[in-house]
Design an enzyme around this catalytic site. Structure first.
Site, PDB file in Angstrom:
ATOM      1  CG  HIS A   4      -8.625  -1.177  -2.536  1.00 39.01           C
ATOM      2  ND1 HIS A   4      -7.315  -1.429  -2.228  1.00 39.01           N
ATOM      3  CD2 HIS A   4      -9.368  -1.778  -1.573  1.00 39.01           C
ATOM      4  CE1 HIS A   4      -7.255  -2.150  -1.111  1.00 39.01           C
ATOM      5  NE2 HIS A   4      -8.484  -2.388  -0.700  1.00 39.01           N
ATOM      6  CG  HIS A  61      -1.837  -1.137   1.327  1.00 39.54           C
ATOM      7  ND1 HIS A  61      -2.728  -1.301   2.358  1.00 39.54           N
ATOM      8  CD2 HIS A  61      -2.062  -2.173   0.494  1.00 39.54           C
ATOM      9  CE1 HIS A  61      -3.450  -2.390   2.160  1.00 39.54           C
ATOM     10  NE2 HIS A  61      -3.060  -2.941   1.033  1.00 39.54           N
ATOM     11  CD  GLU A  87      -6.299  -8.442  -1.057  1.00 38.64           C
ATOM     12  OE1 GLU A  87      -6.965  -7.503  -1.523  1.00 38.64           O
ATOM     13  OE2 GLU A  87      -5.178  -8.302  -0.576  1.00 38.64           O
ATOM     14  CG  HIS A 142      -5.364  -7.513  -4.281  1.00 39.04           C
ATOM     15  ND1 HIS A 142      -4.850  -6.634  -3.362  1.00 39.04           N
ATOM     16  CD2 HIS A 142      -4.437  -8.493  -4.456  1.00 39.04           C
ATOM     17  CE1 HIS A 142      -3.631  -7.062  -3.002  1.00 39.04           C
ATOM     18  NE2 HIS A 142      -3.363  -8.167  -3.651  1.00 39.04           N
ATOM     19  CG  ASP A 174      -8.288  -4.258  -3.869  1.00 37.64           C
ATOM     20  OD1 ASP A 174      -9.529  -4.238  -3.966  1.00 37.64           O
ATOM     21  OD2 ASP A 174      -7.694  -4.788  -2.913  1.00 37.64           O
ATOM     22  CG  ASP A 201      -9.990  -0.952   1.959  1.00 41.14           C
ATOM     23  OD1 ASP A 201     -10.453  -2.040   1.547  1.00 41.14           O
ATOM     24  OD2 ASP A 201      -8.788  -0.791   2.210  1.00 41.14           O
TER      25      ASP A 201
HETATM   26 ZN    ZN Z   1      -8.787  -3.413   0.882  1.00 43.36          ZN
HETATM   27 FE    FE Z   2      -6.076  -5.473  -1.880  1.00 43.58          FE
HETATM   28 FE    FE Z   3      -3.691  -4.699   0.088  1.00 46.68          FE
END
Ligand code: ZN
Ligand code: FE
Ligand code: FE
Length: 278
Positions: A179, A107, A256, A211, A176, A224
């Site tokens: 995200h 991140h 995830e 992701h 992601d 998130d």
């Molecule tokens: Zn996340």
């Molecule tokens: Fe992620």
């Molecule tokens: Fe992450």
């Protein structure tokens, strides 16, 4: 080819993760390089690594996507926190060379009211200190939801970081889904448009991993919170569009989602069934 897996616990070593992945029909996976809150890393067991490399080669695993501890903050307002992020990432990258040619995702950081531009500069500075010519790992910047003062909430911010890094051939992006949707990229209504924008700003060749997470919150909420595949505001159809998109073939896709192993097995099965051979 659909390369898919999920986040796994590293507590029993590399071979154990690979075997666990294989048991749920995954051919890639993610893991934390150390305690997610950033404690000391376990010693590398060279025999475990050797068996792991043999196993993943024999079973045609795709590139793995290691995850840095999420507490690392290269652009903290506290010097000791930046120092910790720098030393931890440098140590992680040395350890990553035991399993060459993998991805190391992190991140970018939170600028803590210092402003995105200041944050971007500090993140690039750290990368310039840890990337080396001879490393085989590719470091991935993760697209962020824009919670609080997160840097990496837009493709432009990620591109700015990449532009400031000298060895930027060592950098890629991890996309992601939760995200980007949270950040305001509408992959549900206009996946092609979002990918075109990514290509125009960053370059689609930098998109190295995905992701795959549904979102508990509506579009553009900057919160998130991951949801199980098909049970959130993004929905199953968009995930199917992503895995079948011609621009997103062969890249490792990591779940995830809030699941135990059987839940991941179920999601992998659903997605494999929805994958159309290109
Ligand atoms: Zn996340
Ligand atoms: Fe992620
Ligand atoms: Fe992450």
């Amino acid at each position: 080819m659909l390369n898919i897996g999920c986040h796994l616990s590293a507590s029993k070593g590399y071979l154990n993760m690979a075997k666990t992945a294989e048991s749920i029909d995954a051919n890639t996976f993610a893991f934390f390089t150390r305690n997610p809150r950033g404690g000391a890393a376990k010693n590398i067991d060279e025999n475990d690594v050797k068996e792991f490399l043999e196993f993943t080669e024999r079973n045609n695993f795709a590139t793995l996507v290691a995850h840095a501890p999420y507490t690392l903050n290269a652009c903290s307002d506290k010097p000791e926190t930046r120092e910790f992020a720098l030393n931890t990432m440098r140590d992680d990258l040395m350890r990553m060379e035991y399993t060459p040619n993998q991805y190391y995702n992190f991140h970018p950081g939170s600028h803590m009211k210092q402003g995105a531009d200041a944050g971007i500069e500090m993140i690039a500075k750290q990368l310039n200190e840890v990337l080396t010519e001879d490393m085989t790992t590719t470091v991935l910047l993760e697209t962020m939801a824009g919670k609080g003062s997160e840097v990496g909430r837009s493709f432009e911010e990620l591109k700015q970081i990449i532009n400031m890094v000298k060895l930027n051939e060592k950098l890629g992006v991890c996309f992601d889904t939760c995200h980007v949707y949270d950040a305001g990229y509408n992959i549900v209504e206009d996946l092609d448009g979002v990918l075109d924008e990514f290509d125009r700003i960053i370059g689609i060749d930098r998109l190295k991993a995905i992701h795959m997470n549904d979102s508990k919150n509506p579009f553009e909420s900057h919160k998130d919170r991951h949801e199980k595949i098909g049970e959130g505001s993004i929905g199953f159809d968009t995930m199917v569009n992503i895995i079948n998109h011609p621009k997103l073939q062969d890249i490792p896709i990591i779940l995830e989602t809030p699941n135990e192993l059987d839940g991941y097995a179920h999601e992998i099965k659903m997605l494999r069934n929805a994958y159309k051979k290109q």
